[in-house]
Design a protein around this motif. Structure first.
Motif, PDB file in Angstrom:
ATOM      1  N   VAL A   1       0.836  -1.207   0.000  1.00  0.00           N
ATOM      2  CA  VAL A   1       0.000   0.000   0.000  1.00  0.00           C
ATOM      3  C   VAL A   1       0.870   1.255   0.000  1.00  0.00           C
ATOM      4  O   VAL A   1       0.582   2.230  -0.708  1.00  0.00           O
ATOM      5  N   LEU A   2       1.948   1.237   0.784  1.00  0.00           N
ATOM      6  CA  LEU A   2       2.802   2.413   0.887  1.00  0.00           C
ATOM      7  C   LEU A   2       3.468   2.772  -0.437  1.00  0.00           C
ATOM      8  O   LEU A   2       3.754   3.938  -0.707  1.00  0.00           O
ATOM      9  N   LYS A   3       3.721   1.786  -1.279  1.00  0.00           N
ATOM     10  CA  LYS A   3       4.325   2.074  -2.586  1.00  0.00           C
ATOM     11  C   LYS A   3       3.428   2.986  -3.407  1.00  0.00           C
ATOM     12  O   LYS A   3       3.898   3.951  -4.022  1.00  0.00           O
ATOM     13  N   SER A   4       2.132   2.698  -3.411  1.00  0.00           N
ATOM     14  CA  SER A   4       1.204   3.549  -4.159  1.00  0.00           C
ATOM     15  C   SER A   4       0.852   4.810  -3.369  1.00  0.00           C
ATOM     16  O   SER A   4       0.588   5.863  -3.943  1.00  0.00           O
ATOM     17  N   ALA A   5       0.886   4.715  -2.030  1.00  0.00           N
ATOM     18  CA  ALA A   5       0.555   5.876  -1.198  1.00  0.00           C
ATOM     19  C   ALA A   5       1.552   6.999  -1.409  1.00  0.00           C
ATOM     20  O   ALA A   5       1.200   8.177  -1.337  1.00  0.00           O
ATOM     21  N   ARG A   6       2.815   6.657  -1.647  1.00  0.00           N
ATOM     22  CA  ARG A   6       3.832   7.683  -1.883  1.00  0.00           C
ATOM     23  C   ARG A   6       3.424   8.577  -3.039  1.00  0.00           C
ATOM     24  O   ARG A   6       3.544   9.794  -2.974  1.00  0.00           O
ATOM     25  N   VAL A   7       2.958   7.958  -4.117  1.00  0.00           N
ATOM     26  CA  VAL A   7       2.537   8.728  -5.294  1.00  0.00           C
ATOM     27  C   VAL A   7       1.313   9.563  -4.959  1.00  0.00           C
ATOM     28  O   VAL A   7       1.235  10.752  -5.294  1.00  0.00           O
ATOM     29  N   GLN A   8       0.348   8.954  -4.267  1.00  0.00           N
ATOM     30  CA  GLN A   8      -0.874   9.673  -3.915  1.00  0.00           C
ATOM     31  C   GLN A   8      -0.575  10.881  -3.036  1.00  0.00           C
ATOM     32  O   GLN A   8      -1.159  11.949  -3.208  1.00  0.00           O
ATOM     33  N   ARG A   9       0.351  10.721  -2.091  1.00  0.00           N
ATOM     34  CA  ARG A   9       0.632  11.819  -1.169  1.00  0.00           C
ATOM     35  C   ARG A   9       1.413  12.926  -1.848  1.00  0.00           C
ATOM     36  O   ARG A   9       1.322  14.084  -1.450  1.00  0.00           O
ATOM     37  N   GLU A  10       2.179  12.584  -2.872  1.00  0.00           N
ATOM     38  CA  GLU A  10       2.861  13.627  -3.644  1.00  0.00           C
ATOM     39  C   GLU A  10       1.853  14.476  -4.409  1.00  0.00           C
ATOM     40  O   GLU A  10       2.108  15.644  -4.703  1.00  0.00           O
ATOM     41  N   GLN A  11       0.696  13.887  -4.741  1.00  0.00           N
ATOM     42  CA  GLN A  11      -0.334  14.602  -5.476  1.00  0.00           C
ATOM     43  C   GLN A  11      -1.400  15.200  -4.552  1.00  0.00           C
ATOM     44  O   GLN A  11      -2.342  15.834  -5.027  1.00  0.00           O
ATOM     45  N   TYR A  12      -1.246  15.025  -3.274  1.00  0.00           N
ATOM     46  CA  TYR A  12      -2.237  15.473  -2.288  1.00  0.00           C
ATOM     47  C   TYR A  12      -2.306  16.998  -2.278  1.00  0.00           C
ATOM     48  O   TYR A  12      -1.284  17.691  -2.380  1.00  0.00           O
TER      49      TYR A  12
ATOM     50  N   SER B   1      -2.182  22.380   8.449  1.00  0.00           N
ATOM     51  CA  SER B   1      -3.627  22.291   8.246  1.00  0.00           C
ATOM     52  C   SER B   1      -3.913  21.377   7.058  1.00  0.00           C
ATOM     53  O   SER B   1      -3.400  21.599   5.965  1.00  0.00           O
ATOM     54  N   ASP B   2      -4.717  20.348   7.290  1.00  0.00           N
ATOM     55  CA  ASP B   2      -5.010  19.337   6.274  1.00  0.00           C
ATOM     56  C   ASP B   2      -6.489  19.410   5.904  1.00  0.00           C
ATOM     57  O   ASP B   2      -7.355  18.981   6.668  1.00  0.00           O
ATOM     58  N   GLY B   3      -6.741  19.959   4.711  1.00  0.00           N
ATOM     59  CA  GLY B   3      -8.102  19.975   4.184  1.00  0.00           C
ATOM     60  C   GLY B   3      -8.267  19.026   3.011  1.00  0.00           C
ATOM     61  O   GLY B   3      -9.386  18.751   2.575  1.00  0.00           O
ATOM     62  N   GLY B   4      -7.148  18.551   2.475  1.00  0.00           N
ATOM     63  CA  GLY B   4      -7.183  17.589   1.383  1.00  0.00           C
ATOM     64  C   GLY B   4      -7.864  18.079   0.126  1.00  0.00           C
ATOM     65  O   GLY B   4      -8.276  17.284  -0.725  1.00  0.00           O
ATOM     66  N   GLY B   5      -7.999  19.392  -0.010  1.00  0.00           N
ATOM     67  CA  GLY B   5      -8.713  19.931  -1.166  1.00  0.00           C
ATOM     68  C   GLY B   5     -10.222  19.820  -1.036  1.00  0.00           C
ATOM     69  O   GLY B   5     -10.962  20.230  -1.940  1.00  0.00           O
ATOM     70  N   LYS B   6     -10.699  19.312   0.097  1.00  0.00           N
ATOM     71  CA  LYS B   6     -12.147  19.110   0.311  1.00  0.00           C
ATOM     72  C   LYS B   6     -12.776  20.266   1.087  1.00  0.00           C
ATOM     73  O   LYS B   6     -13.960  20.541   0.948  1.00  0.00           O
ATOM     74  N   THR B   7     -11.981  20.908   1.965  1.00  0.00           N
ATOM     75  CA  THR B   7     -12.466  22.040   2.750  1.00  0.00           C
ATOM     76  C   THR B   7     -11.379  23.104   2.778  1.00  0.00           C
ATOM     77  O   THR B   7     -10.222  22.844   2.429  1.00  0.00           O
ATOM     78  N   LYS B   8     -11.724  24.294   3.235  1.00  0.00           N
ATOM     79  CA  LYS B   8     -10.755  25.379   3.313  1.00  0.00           C
ATOM     80  C   LYS B   8      -9.674  25.047   4.334  1.00  0.00           C
ATOM     81  O   LYS B   8      -9.963  24.654   5.461  1.00  0.00           O
ATOM     82  N   ALA B   9      -8.427  25.226   3.922  1.00  0.00           N
ATOM     83  CA  ALA B   9      -7.287  24.983   4.809  1.00  0.00           C
ATOM     84  C   ALA B   9      -6.065  25.617   4.162  1.00  0.00           C
ATOM     85  O   ALA B   9      -6.000  25.765   2.936  1.00  0.00           O
ATOM     86  N   ALA B  10      -5.102  26.004   4.988  1.00  0.00           N
ATOM     87  CA  ALA B  10      -3.854  26.548   4.458  1.00  0.00           C
ATOM     88  C   ALA B  10      -3.138  25.460   3.663  1.00  0.00           C
ATOM     89  O   ALA B  10      -3.002  24.326   4.129  1.00  0.00           O
ATOM     90  N   LEU B  11      -2.686  25.797   2.459  1.00  0.00           N
ATOM     91  CA  LEU B  11      -2.043  24.809   1.605  1.00  0.00           C
ATOM     92  C   LEU B  11      -0.646  24.441   2.095  1.00  0.00           C
ATOM     93  O   LEU B  11      -0.183  23.316   1.884  1.00  0.00           O
ATOM     94  N   ASN B  12       0.018  25.376   2.752  1.00  0.00           N
ATOM     95  CA  ASN B  12       1.382  25.154   3.213  1.00  0.00           C
ATOM     96  C   ASN B  12       1.464  25.393   4.720  1.00  0.00           C
ATOM     97  O   ASN B  12       0.651  26.138   5.281  1.00  0.00           O
TER      98      ASN B  12
END
Length: 292
Positions: free
Chosen positions: A70-81, A198-209
């Protein structure tokens, strides 16, 4: 350990909580951990259980290897998060270990094998011969992997941690100050080098950095108080999240939110805010009767 019974669930079910803890610590996402453990259960059904001498060792090995996949694919997903990625918050105390949210963030910077070796040996108490079988490496390599991981964790571990009582008091004071717009009270709680994630995941308002430093953090919370209705936050839980002093709120925009605080020498050095609704299902279940 006694040999596995004919009934696969009879052996598996008592081990399920431990397997879930291992998977969650590896992956940082509750739903992914549950999926991995369920897959391990299905594989256990298909195993020649009569030939298994130690069911727990076999199942830990299965869960670990599934997590590595799972972590192998998660790395890619988290880079695109979108924005900052934080582990999914949980309110339960996890097996009495001290692997807090801050330390889980440190593990995110490790390779999957380093993470597995450290967790299995240092957190879950497996000897290196068992770890070697679980991750398909020799014991000497596992020692090196765990040693590298340990140095990262050591750097992230608080040098002057506060007691549970002090942590609760500071978390309560932080909630009050941030929701009342009292900038002076808030400033007194923060270390100069505080970082806000702050983690909004693109779903809610949150600071990006991440927000670095007390001055910028104060401006952030002042702006949120003036324009985002922080004063209307409803407190639904106070306690610990992943080992850190924390609270859960229902915000004015209807978003359930967790706030966890890393504290050293009586000052807040990191603020972890999770707003991504995909990561708050377990929290919602835990405090569900309070959320309306």
């Amino acid at each position: 350990m006694k040999p596995p019974d004919a009934n696969p669930a009879e052996v598996f079910d008592p081990l399920r909580p431990r397997l879930l803890r291992i998977a969650y610590r590896m992956l940082g996402i509750v739903a992914e951990a549950e999926d991995v453990v369920q897959e391990a259960y299905l594989r256990w059904h298909q195993t020649d259980r009569a030939a298994v001498r130690d069911a727990e060792a076999v199942l830990v090995r299965t869960v670990t290897r599934l997590c590595l996949d799972v972590l192998k694919s998660a790395r890619v997903q988290r880079e695109q998060y979108v924005g900052t990625w934080l582990p999914e918050p949980i309110v339960e105390t996890v097996e009495g270990d001290d692997l807090t949210l801050t330390l889980m963030m440190a593990l995110e910077r490790l390779s999957p094998l380093e993470r597995a070796a450290f967790l299995l040996h240092d957190v879950f108490g497996m000897d290196f011969d068992e770890v070697a079988k679980a991750i398909d490496r020799d014991p000497a390599a596992c020692r090196q992997l765990a040693s590298r991981a340990r140095s990262h964790v050591r750097e992230a571990r608080p040098r002057f941690p506060v007691s549970e009582g002090q942590g609760r008091e500071l978390a309560s004071a932080f909630f009050t100050a941030s929701r009342s717009g009292d900038v002076n009270a808030l400033q007194a709680l923060l270390a100069q080098d505080v970082v806000t994630y702050s983690d909004g995941g693109g779903k809610t308002k949150a600071a990006l950095n991440p927000i670095y430093g007390a001055e910028k953090t104060l401006r952030l919370f002042d702006g949120l108080f003036l324009h985002s209705g922080l004063a209307l936050s409803k407190l639904v839980y106070e306690g610990a999240i992943d080992g850190l002093p924390a609270f859960v709120t229902l915000e004015a925009d209807g978003v359930l939110q967790t706030t966890a605080l890393a504290i050293e020498e009586g000052r807040i050095v990191a603020i972890y805010v999770t707003r991504n609704p995909d990561k708050l299902q377990a929290i919602r279940r835990a405090v569900g009767e309070e959320v309306s």
